[in-house]
Structures are given as C-alpha cells and as structure tokens.
Design an enzyme around this catalytic site. Structure first.
Site, PDB file in Angstrom:
ATOM      1  N   ASP A 126      44.571  54.333  45.346  1.00 37.07           N
ATOM      2  CA  ASP A 126      45.345  54.982  45.853  1.00 37.07           C
ATOM      3  C   ASP A 126      44.473  55.987  46.271  1.00 37.07           C
ATOM      4  OD1 ASP A 126      47.673  53.439  47.073  1.00 37.07           O
ATOM      5  OD2 ASP A 126      49.377  54.359  46.048  1.00 37.07           O
TER       6      ASP A 126
HETATM    7  N1  URA Z   1      50.188  51.143  42.525  1.00 38.86           N
HETATM    8  C1  URA Z   1      49.998  52.444  43.325  1.00 38.86           C
HETATM    9  O1  URA Z   1      51.037  52.354  43.307  1.00 38.86           O
HETATM   10  N2  URA Z   1      48.722  52.765  43.402  1.00 38.86           N
HETATM   11  C2  URA Z   1      48.041  52.762  43.395  1.00 38.86           C
HETATM   12  O2  URA Z   1      46.547  53.172  43.419  1.00 38.86           O
HETATM   13  C3  URA Z   1      47.477  51.273  42.271  1.00 38.86           C
HETATM   14  C4  URA Z   1      48.734  50.113  42.204  1.00 38.86           C
END
Ligand code: URA
Length: 243
Positions: A101
């Site tokens: 993310d």
């Molecule tokens: N899980 C998440 O919630 N975000 C990420 O970036 C990776 C795994």
C-alpha cells in the site's frame, strides 16, 4: 541456451503453459521459421516472433527495495505521483512483484523477469511474507489465535498465519505484532486486523521468505544475486526440477 517456452514466459507475454500452446499452434517463429516443437533451445542471438511480433529480450535484473511510505507500488500513475520504479536507476523495464500500500514500507522486489514474478505470486509457491504492524489497541491471546487459524475477509477465510506479539504499550494502548502469511490478498494485513475490530496504524514488510531489508535505508535498494534467485526456486520442490 534456454527452452523456447521458457524464454517466451520470461518475457512476460504469456505463462509457460500458454507459451507451449502458442508454440504448438504454430504461432511462434525462431529466426523466421515456424517452430512447433516444445523444448526447442534458443540462445540470445536467435530472434523470436509471437504472432509476427518480435519478442524483446532484456537481460534479467532483480532488485530488493526498502520501500518508503508515500510511494505507490506501480509502474505508472495517472496522477503523476512518484512510483517505486522511479526510485531505481535502471534502463530495464522493471515492475514490482505484488503490491504494498501507499503507506506501507519495507521489502519489495522489482524485476523484468515475468517467469520469476509468476512463480513468486503463484499461491502454490507459498512464499512467506513477514509484516510488522503497529496496531491501535492491544491484541489478546484469543485474537492472536484467531489471526493464526484464519479470519474471514470478504467471506473467504484466510490461510493459517504465524503471529507473534512483539511489544505492548499499555500507556498509549498500542501493540506491535509480527504476522507471517503466504497469501497476498489486497490489504490483507489491514483487513485481518480490521476483522477483529482493530486498526493498523503503521505497517512494514520486514521479510520476503529469507530476504530482509536490513542494511537498506528507506528508499535504498540492492541487486539480488543469482544465488538468491536460485534459493527462491529451490524453496519449491515442484519447481526445482525445471531449473
Ligand atoms: N497487507 C496490507 O494491508 N497492506 C500491504 O501493503 C501489504 C499487506
């Protein structure tokens, strides 16, 4: 020399199985001649065409990036924001393997090797990813057990996870928890925690299988060695035979 279907798969045009079908269907030419025999060996000097389009072949490169917060995991962005690819100084057409993310930090592999990407992403490879999350609230034994055995996200149960409570901050009502999973569903860690009615305040991916970002500052990266790539393939006995 490499097998034709493998070279086509590595270029990202198709999966290896699809590439085999394309060869058998007479859609592939090597040096101008249609080749239908699977396993035909080709070298870097041979030209390969799929449906009349010449395959561009680049030398494969593999990077491990310590992704900073506030960067998108993509090759381009329609809002002209900086992407993880912009952080790496290369003329190769690399892309990230999977997603982190915008606000997640830590280990991210970037490559131009389609076959390696498919291998890492395929659920049967069961490549583990270890995350450390700062959570608002303090996880109790029961909640840890729920995360370990599986919680429902969008109506589908998560696979078993390894969960370790690393630190508890009673004063600020937060905790640090380490979660190791081998699935890669969208926002998986945040959604796992959300399924308990809690919230992730910060998230870092510390490790992909045996690779960690120790020694890499935020935004720094390094090349992976051929030995490290081989180690990834060696982790899956089914795949080992093909390499
Ligand atoms: N899980 C998440 O919630 N975000 C990420 O970036 C990776 C795994």
């Amino acid at each position: 020399m490499e097998r034709l279907q493998k070279v086509i798969a590595s270029s990202g045009v198709a999966s290896r199985r699809k590439a085999e079908e394309m060869i058998q269907a007479g859609r592939v030419k090597v040096d101008g001649q249609v080749v239908t025999k699977l396993g035909t060996l080709v070298g870097s000097k041979n030209t390969i065409e799929v449906d009349g389009v010449r395959l561009e072949r680049e030398e494969h490169v593999y990077y491990l990036l310590n992704k900073p917060r506030g960067i998108i995991t993509s090759t381009t962005d329609d809002k002209h924001r900086k992407t993880v690819v912009d952080l790496i100084d290369t003329d190769k057409r690399i892309y990230p393997v999977g997603r982190l993310d915008y606000d997640t930090t830590g280990a991210l592999i970037l490559t131009n090797d389609g076959e390696f990407t498919n291998y890492l992403m395929h659920p049967s490879s069961e490549i583990t990813k270890t995350y450390v999350a700062k959570v608002k609230g303090i996880l109790k034994g029961k909640e840890i057990h729920m995360l370990e055995s599986g919680v429902y996200i969008d109506g589908k149960m998560t696979e078993p996870a390894k969960v370790k409570l690393r630190k508890v901050d009673e004063k600020n009502n937060t905790c640090m928890v380490e979660i190791t999973i081998h699935e890669g569903r969208n926002h998986q860690i945040k959604n796992m925690i959300a399924s308990l009615g809690m919230e992730v305040l910060k998230l870092k991916r510390e490790r992909i299988a045996f690779l960690d970002v120790k020694g890499l500052q935020s935004g720094e990266y390094r090349l992976l060695s051929p030995k490290e790539i081989a180690k990834f393939y060696g982790m899956n006995s089914k795949h080992k035979k093909n390499h």
